[in-house]
Scaffold this motif. Sequence first.
Motif, PDB file in Angstrom:
ATOM      1  N   THR A 122      -7.474   3.561 -86.594  1.00 37.29           N
ATOM      2  CA  THR A 122      -8.296   3.703 -85.087  1.00 37.29           C
ATOM      3  C   THR A 122      -9.505   4.461 -85.519  1.00 37.29           C
ATOM      4  N   SER A 123     -10.451   4.218 -84.686  1.00 41.71           N
ATOM      5  CA  SER A 123     -11.734   5.215 -84.816  1.00 41.71           C
ATOM      6  C   SER A 123     -11.613   6.119 -83.453  1.00 41.71           C
ATOM      7  N   LYS A 124     -10.631   6.211 -82.657  1.00 39.43           N
ATOM      8  CA  LYS A 124     -10.697   6.897 -81.603  1.00 39.43           C
ATOM      9  C   LYS A 124      -9.971   8.118 -81.370  1.00 39.43           C
ATOM     10  N   GLY A 144      -4.306   2.368 -82.231  1.00 41.13           N
ATOM     11  CA  GLY A 144      -4.631   1.484 -83.625  1.00 41.13           C
ATOM     12  C   GLY A 144      -3.671   0.494 -83.852  1.00 41.13           C
TER      13      GLY A 144
END
Length: 605
Positions: free
Chosen positions: A79-81, A96
């Motif tokens: 995930t990028s979050k 993710g």
Amino acid sequence: MTTRIRRLSEDMVNRIAAGEVVERPASVVKELVENAIDAGATRIEVVTAGGGASLIRVSDDGGGIGRDDLALAVERHCTSKLDGGLDDIRSLGFRGEALAAIGAAARLTITSRQRGAREAWSIAVDGGRVSAPEPAALSDGTRIEVRDLFFATPARLKFLKSERAETAAITDVLRRLAIAHPQVRFALSGGDRTALDLAAMTGDDALRLRLADVMGREFAANAIRIDAAREGATLTGFAGLPTYSRANSLGQFLFVNGRPVRDKLLLGALRAAYADLMKRDRHPVAALFIAVPPSEVDVNVHPTKADVRFRDSGMVRGLMIGAIREAFAASGPRTSSAAASATIAAFRPATRGPMRPPSAAWRPGPSYAPGRAATATASDFGFAEDEQAAFDIATPSADLRAAASAPAVAALAQPLGAAVAQVHDTYVVAQTADGLVVVDQHAAHERLVYERLKRGLAETGVASQLLLIPEIVDLAPDDVERLTERADELAALGLALEPFGPGAVAVRETPSLLGAIDAGALVRDLAEEIAEWERADTLRDRLEAVASRMACHGSVRAGRRLKPEEMDALLREIEATPNASECNHGRPTFIELKLADIERLFGRR
Ligand code: ADP
Ligand code: MG
């Protein structure tokens, strides 16, 4: 027998996880649209076919995914979050899991052009098998296509409902997200019938405009704005008037930090906020947003993130109940315009079709369940003299129907105007500055008595009157037991009773407010009320429920003639009493017809 423990293959792990995240096509739509919102999209388009089982395509104009990140995006736990950690989640996604899960269960193609990049790339995952990224054509944003959902996990396929039901669930998901993000344009289309096209809204009024688009203009016109804060938490949004209720809870949209939730605690608090304004089988309509610091709420309770856990759930419950009740109490006499619309609709056919009997025009609209209280016609009126001097019973004179030839000027300026007549001994008609009001005298008075009982409970206590001769009421033994177990609570409301053998109770005192009542009918009704208390209600809820039942017994009946002063006193008291626009069962106590509406009925406008 020896057991051997084996590590599951990555593929198997993904399929098991897929079962949690992706329950049905609507969950795929939810995950993909949330990703688009997280990517900063201003326009999101959803196309489905076969109820989402054969095709779901979500396109957005968000930031996009770079070529080198495509393979990671479909890998589990990527995930990028989550840069801020689990205590500081500001995005909708963070686990993710979604793209990996969807790729494991279906045929997934992601095409994306990262903002500023010269070309777009696409990657495909087919039942868990990931292919290498390839160049593709796309002007901006991301397009995600999901075909043949659950082809790789056929057990899931069997649980799908009809195409129509799955499409309805998709529409519901989209509506919820659309309410939370009025600044984004949403479109839903496809071979399926339901289409949605919601224009982006900006400015202070964005939410109200989006709500009108999603829930209908009637809701926007029949809701009040909620704006409250408590201990770092805020509650904003709109709550429907109690008279604007529904038979199911589909009109309830709750959000926590922008995330749509169907959380039991919050739904319970919403129900409690309306508890004494609405019949038990009716449901409020509301769109409410709770915002708390991310560290105060755990959204990582369930893979679908529809449940949340608050650090201080009592505070959140209190905020919700308090804010809604106060907003209604502060909004003064106001009744659903839907009631007036229903009235107007009831008048109209008379001009086209065959004439209807006049009484039909005054029946409440279809959204209001008829209650026994409103139709009851008892001969005792049950007014206590000192407390309700204005309603004193006098021998009715021959004609009480016309209140006054010219309505009092001062009263005309009041919200409910000046009483001009009573019709069918049941409804008070009043003239206001810009229209007319019709009051259901029983429903209105019931509300007033109820509010007085509640005030008595909160302040001085409810006064009781001693019966000269105790009234013995025969009851089923378990009803006797129930009532005597609760004798203390009933005493707080001015009702003193004790067991009188196994099959009866003796009633010694009744609440003075109710005047001379049929104690037997009251006690039997309360036994029924108490039998419903298995749901762990709070003491306050229980007392209010009892007060509500009591009010019904002590209220002026339909069918009783009122003197002109009594009518005006009733109007003034409705204006002065909180929540008086609806009776305890959620039916309106009065309806209002504006002069403009009347003029329209006569074709003057
Ligand atoms: P999560 O949303 O929990 O991070 P997902 O599996 O849904 O997990 O998505 C994985 C990653 O793919 C996201 O973190 C994001 O970086 C990227 N991504 C997914 N969808 C989009 C989209 N529509 N636009 C831009 N990036 C996306
Ligand atoms: Mg996601």
